[in-house]
Design a protein around this motif. Structure first.
Motif, PDB file in Angstrom:
ATOM      1  N   VAL A 104      -0.530 -64.073 113.828  1.00 26.55           N
ATOM      2  CA  VAL A 104      -0.068 -63.605 112.686  1.00 26.55           C
ATOM      3  C   VAL A 104      -1.234 -62.786 111.856  1.00 26.55           C
ATOM      4  CG1 VAL A 104       0.514 -64.531 110.220  1.00 26.55           C
ATOM      5  CG2 VAL A 104       1.519 -65.684 112.301  1.00 26.55           C
ATOM      6  N   ALA A 105      -2.465 -63.283 111.911  1.00 31.60           N
ATOM      7  CA  ALA A 105      -3.287 -62.544 110.938  1.00 31.60           C
ATOM      8  C   ALA A 105      -3.434 -61.093 111.610  1.00 31.60           C
ATOM      9  CB  ALA A 105      -4.642 -63.065 111.094  1.00 31.60           C
ATOM     10  N   LEU A 106      -3.685 -60.982 112.970  1.00 30.07           N
ATOM     11  CA  LEU A 106      -4.030 -59.612 113.685  1.00 30.07           C
ATOM     12  C   LEU A 106      -2.819 -58.686 113.556  1.00 30.07           C
ATOM     13  CD1 LEU A 106      -6.097 -60.896 116.798  1.00 30.07           C
ATOM     14  CD2 LEU A 106      -7.040 -59.725 114.631  1.00 30.07           C
ATOM     15  N   GLY A 107      -1.654 -59.307 113.624  1.00 32.18           N
ATOM     16  CA  GLY A 107      -0.533 -58.535 113.396  1.00 32.18           C
ATOM     17  C   GLY A 107      -0.319 -57.824 111.883  1.00 32.18           C
ATOM     18  N   HIS A 108      -0.842 -58.452 111.051  1.00 31.67           N
ATOM     19  CA  HIS A 108      -0.707 -58.015 109.841  1.00 31.67           C
ATOM     20  C   HIS A 108      -2.193 -57.129 109.393  1.00 31.67           C
ATOM     21  CE1 HIS A 108       2.136 -61.107 108.801  1.00 31.67           C
ATOM     22  NE2 HIS A 108       2.710 -60.253 107.674  1.00 31.67           N
ATOM     23  N   PHE A 109      -3.130 -57.433 110.185  1.00 35.47           N
ATOM     24  CA  PHE A 109      -4.510 -56.674 109.886  1.00 35.47           C
ATOM     25  C   PHE A 109      -4.178 -54.961 110.350  1.00 35.47           C
ATOM     26  CE2 PHE A 109      -8.043 -54.991 111.999  1.00 35.47           C
ATOM     27  CZ  PHE A 109      -9.287 -55.203 110.994  1.00 35.47           C
ATOM     28  N   GLY A 110      -3.659 -55.001 111.472  1.00 31.43           N
ATOM     29  CA  GLY A 110      -3.348 -53.627 111.756  1.00 31.43           C
ATOM     30  C   GLY A 110      -2.686 -52.696 110.988  1.00 31.43           C
ATOM     31  N   VAL A 111      -1.613 -53.461 110.429  1.00 33.47           N
ATOM     32  CA  VAL A 111      -0.597 -52.663 109.194  1.00 33.47           C
ATOM     33  C   VAL A 111      -1.290 -52.601 108.138  1.00 33.47           C
ATOM     34  CG1 VAL A 111       1.579 -52.948 107.942  1.00 33.47           C
ATOM     35  CG2 VAL A 111       1.416 -53.588 110.573  1.00 33.47           C
ATOM     36  N   LEU A 112      -2.165 -53.412 107.567  1.00 31.97           N
ATOM     37  CA  LEU A 112      -2.673 -53.181 106.217  1.00 31.97           C
ATOM     38  C   LEU A 112      -3.871 -52.602 106.271  1.00 31.97           C
ATOM     39  CD1 LEU A 112      -2.803 -57.066 104.933  1.00 31.97           C
ATOM     40  CD2 LEU A 112      -1.448 -55.268 104.131  1.00 31.97           C
ATOM     41  N   SER A 113      -4.783 -52.458 107.474  1.00 29.79           N
ATOM     42  CA  SER A 113      -5.758 -51.383 107.604  1.00 29.79           C
ATOM     43  C   SER A 113      -5.159 -49.981 107.426  1.00 29.79           C
ATOM     44  CB  SER A 113      -6.583 -51.604 108.547  1.00 29.79           C
ATOM     45  OG  SER A 113      -6.065 -51.634 109.874  1.00 29.79           O
ATOM     46  N   ALA A 114      -4.036 -49.773 107.983  1.00 26.19           N
ATOM     47  CA  ALA A 114      -3.442 -48.400 108.107  1.00 26.19           C
ATOM     48  C   ALA A 114      -2.521 -48.018 106.877  1.00 26.19           C
ATOM     49  CB  ALA A 114      -2.552 -48.323 109.282  1.00 26.19           C
ATOM     50  N   VAL A 115      -1.940 -48.912 106.157  1.00 24.19           N
ATOM     51  CA  VAL A 115      -1.181 -48.215 105.207  1.00 24.19           C
ATOM     52  C   VAL A 115      -1.605 -48.548 103.850  1.00 24.19           C
ATOM     53  CG1 VAL A 115       0.858 -48.685 106.373  1.00 24.19           C
ATOM     54  CG2 VAL A 115       0.294 -50.400 104.870  1.00 24.19           C
ATOM     55  N   THR A 116      -2.545 -49.500 103.356  1.00 19.01           N
ATOM     56  CA  THR A 116      -2.986 -49.811 102.254  1.00 19.01           C
ATOM     57  C   THR A 116      -3.475 -48.734 101.369  1.00 19.01           C
ATOM     58  OG1 THR A 116      -3.489 -52.099 102.891  1.00 19.01           O
ATOM     59  CG2 THR A 116      -4.240 -51.349 100.834  1.00 19.01           C
ATOM     60  N   TRP A 117      -4.473 -48.073 102.131  1.00 18.32           N
ATOM     61  CA  TRP A 117      -5.034 -46.940 101.299  1.00 18.32           C
ATOM     62  C   TRP A 117      -4.181 -45.663 100.684  1.00 18.32           C
ATOM     63  CZ3 TRP A 117      -7.957 -50.277  99.962  1.00 18.32           C
ATOM     64  CH2 TRP A 117      -8.840 -51.360 100.857  1.00 18.32           C
ATOM     65  N   PRO A 118      -3.457 -45.226 101.772  1.00 16.29           N
ATOM     66  CA  PRO A 118      -2.716 -43.991 101.194  1.00 16.29           C
ATOM     67  C   PRO A 118      -1.501 -44.594 100.185  1.00 16.29           C
ATOM     68  CG  PRO A 118      -2.370 -44.518 103.549  1.00 16.29           C
ATOM     69  CD  PRO A 118      -3.361 -45.437 103.192  1.00 16.29           C
ATOM     70  N   LYS A 119      -1.062 -45.855 100.319  1.00 18.23           N
ATOM     71  CA  LYS A 119      -0.132 -46.430  99.348  1.00 18.23           C
ATOM     72  C   LYS A 119      -0.551 -46.747  98.046  1.00 18.23           C
ATOM     73  CE  LYS A 119       4.189 -48.756 100.421  1.00 18.23           C
ATOM     74  NZ  LYS A 119       4.875 -49.852 100.955  1.00 18.23           N
ATOM     75  N   PHE A 120      -1.790 -47.219  98.135  1.00 18.57           N
ATOM     76  CA  PHE A 120      -2.496 -47.497  96.874  1.00 18.57           C
ATOM     77  C   PHE A 120      -3.222 -46.394  96.180  1.00 18.57           C
ATOM     78  CE2 PHE A 120      -3.375 -52.353  96.817  1.00 18.57           C
ATOM     79  CZ  PHE A 120      -2.150 -52.708  97.161  1.00 18.57           C
ATOM     80  N   ASP A 180      -2.427 -56.009  93.095  1.00 17.89           N
ATOM     81  CA  ASP A 180      -1.371 -55.128  93.157  1.00 17.89           C
ATOM     82  C   ASP A 180      -1.967 -53.795  93.332  1.00 17.89           C
ATOM     83  OD1 ASP A 180       0.857 -56.908  92.675  1.00 17.89           O
ATOM     84  OD2 ASP A 180      -0.018 -57.336  90.687  1.00 17.89           O
ATOM     85  N   ALA A 181      -1.001 -52.893  93.589  1.00 15.58           N
ATOM     86  CA  ALA A 181      -1.428 -51.513  93.835  1.00 15.58           C
ATOM     87  C   ALA A 181      -1.781 -50.849  92.315  1.00 15.58           C
ATOM     88  CB  ALA A 181       0.031 -50.716  94.102  1.00 15.58           C
ATOM     89  N   PRO A 182      -2.611 -50.258  92.447  1.00 19.23           N
ATOM     90  CA  PRO A 182      -3.041 -49.532  90.944  1.00 19.23           C
ATOM     91  C   PRO A 182      -2.017 -48.603  90.318  1.00 19.23           C
ATOM     92  CG  PRO A 182      -4.641 -48.682  92.583  1.00 19.23           C
ATOM     93  CD  PRO A 182      -3.574 -49.681  93.278  1.00 19.23           C
ATOM     94  N   PRO A 183      -1.787 -48.320  89.115  1.00 17.78           N
ATOM     95  CA  PRO A 183      -0.881 -47.687  88.425  1.00 17.78           C
ATOM     96  C   PRO A 183      -1.082 -46.357  89.009  1.00 17.78           C
ATOM     97  CG  PRO A 183      -2.227 -48.423  86.852  1.00 17.78           C
ATOM     98  CD  PRO A 183      -2.491 -49.225  87.844  1.00 17.78           C
ATOM     99  N   PRO A 184      -0.096 -45.572  88.967  1.00 13.58           N
ATOM    100  CA  PRO A 184      -0.409 -44.069  89.305  1.00 13.58           C
ATOM    101  C   PRO A 184      -0.994 -43.312  88.536  1.00 13.58           C
ATOM    102  CG  PRO A 184       1.972 -44.540  89.058  1.00 13.58           C
ATOM    103  CD  PRO A 184       1.350 -45.742  89.073  1.00 13.58           C
ATOM    104  N   LYS A 185      -1.889 -42.459  88.729  1.00 15.19           N
ATOM    105  CA  LYS A 185      -2.613 -41.479  87.792  1.00 15.19           C
ATOM    106  C   LYS A 185      -1.638 -40.676  87.257  1.00 15.19           C
ATOM    107  CE  LYS A 185      -7.156 -41.805  89.878  1.00 15.19           C
ATOM    108  NZ  LYS A 185      -8.262 -40.988  90.368  1.00 15.19           N
ATOM    109  N   SER A 186      -1.670 -40.321  85.875  1.00 15.75           N
ATOM    110  CA  SER A 186      -0.787 -39.453  85.352  1.00 15.75           C
ATOM    111  C   SER A 186      -1.409 -37.857  85.673  1.00 15.75           C
ATOM    112  CB  SER A 186      -1.007 -39.359  83.862  1.00 15.75           C
ATOM    113  OG  SER A 186      -2.135 -39.505  83.332  1.00 15.75           O
ATOM    114  N   PRO A 187      -0.542 -36.580  86.191  1.00 14.11           N
ATOM    115  CA  PRO A 187      -1.137 -35.615  86.387  1.00 14.11           C
ATOM    116  C   PRO A 187      -2.104 -34.851  85.478  1.00 14.11           C
ATOM    117  CG  PRO A 187       1.292 -35.632  85.999  1.00 14.11           C
ATOM    118  CD  PRO A 187       0.668 -36.909  85.898  1.00 14.11           C
ATOM    119  N   ALA A 188      -2.955 -34.181  85.776  1.00 13.75           N
ATOM    120  CA  ALA A 188      -3.976 -33.645  84.884  1.00 13.75           C
ATOM    121  C   ALA A 188      -3.157 -32.526  84.189  1.00 13.75           C
ATOM    122  CB  ALA A 188      -5.167 -32.886  85.429  1.00 13.75           C
ATOM    123  N   ARG A 189      -3.378 -32.192  82.918  1.00 12.68           N
ATOM    124  CA  ARG A 189      -2.788 -31.252  82.048  1.00 12.68           C
ATOM    125  C   ARG A 189      -3.562 -29.933  81.969  1.00 12.68           C
ATOM    126  NH1 ARG A 189       1.149 -34.002  77.621  1.00 12.68           N
ATOM    127  NH2 ARG A 189       1.675 -35.767  79.127  1.00 12.68           N
TER     128      ARG A 189
END
Length: 189
Positions: A104-120, A180-189
């Motif tokens: 269970v842990a290793l199955g989640h480890f691979g996914v989390l190490s790949a998707v967390t950073w671009p998603k967050f 939780d995922a951080p709130p999205p940054k507002s675009p620079a003006r």
């Protein structure tokens, strides 16, 4: 680096590197300490990998549908089950707990190490974030076997090293409620 979520995920992934490398390096000795054979020790890897592959597919599918902190909680829960099984390896259920927990842990480890950073955090600083995360995992992987060796040298058992890791898992599990995922940054003006 200014968000708590970042550190909870980094530390959890690094702990997985630490613990699983320590387990892999010391697997024969861990099982011998519990009165098990080397054959029984190495036999845990195949069923654990089958579980891991199945869990990885499910976790990958779920990562697009639920908050990643819930997948982190399941990964940490699996790690805790594996560690409890390791401490109670002389009990009949200990080996099964190690197999299921690692799967269970290793199955989640691979996914989390790949998707967390671009998603967050998006793709803009993905290389820097991924590199920092990888450095943590490599550091954990380097320290894990040493920590377990130190545990064996100082206490004549791996239980102390496993207990320290389990304590950190519990703290990270509590921290994951706020990861939780951080709130999205507002675009620079």
């Amino acid at each position: 680096r200014r968000t708590g979520s970042f550190w909870v995920f980094i530390l959890a992934l690094s702990l997985m590197g630490l613990y699983y490398t320590a387990f892999t390096f010391h697997v024969a000795s861990l099982f011998e300490e519990a009165g098990r054979t080397r054959i029984q020790a190495f036999a845990v890897f195949f069923p654990s990998s089958i579980i891991s592959v199945v869990v990885s597919f499910v976790s990958g599918w779920a990562s697009d549908r639920i908050r990643l902190k819930y997948l982190l909680m399941v990964m940490l829960g699996g790690t805790a089950v594996a560690m409890l099984g390791l401490v109670e390896l002389d009990a009949p259920w200990g080996t099964w707990a190690v197999i299921a927990g690692h799967g269970v842990a290793l199955g989640h480890f691979g996914v989390l190490s790949a998707v967390t950073w671009p998603k967050f955090y998006g793709r803009e600083h993905l290389g820097e974030i991924s590199g920092f995360s990888m450095a943590g995992m490599v550091l954990g992987s380097a320290l894990g076997p040493w920590l377990f060796s130190l545990s064996l040298d100082l206490t004549a058992s791996y239980t102390a090293g496993t207990a320290v890791c389990l304590g950190v898992v519990m703290l990270l599990f509590l921290g994951s409620f706020w990861a939780d995922a951080p709130p999205p940054k507002s675009p620079a003006r």
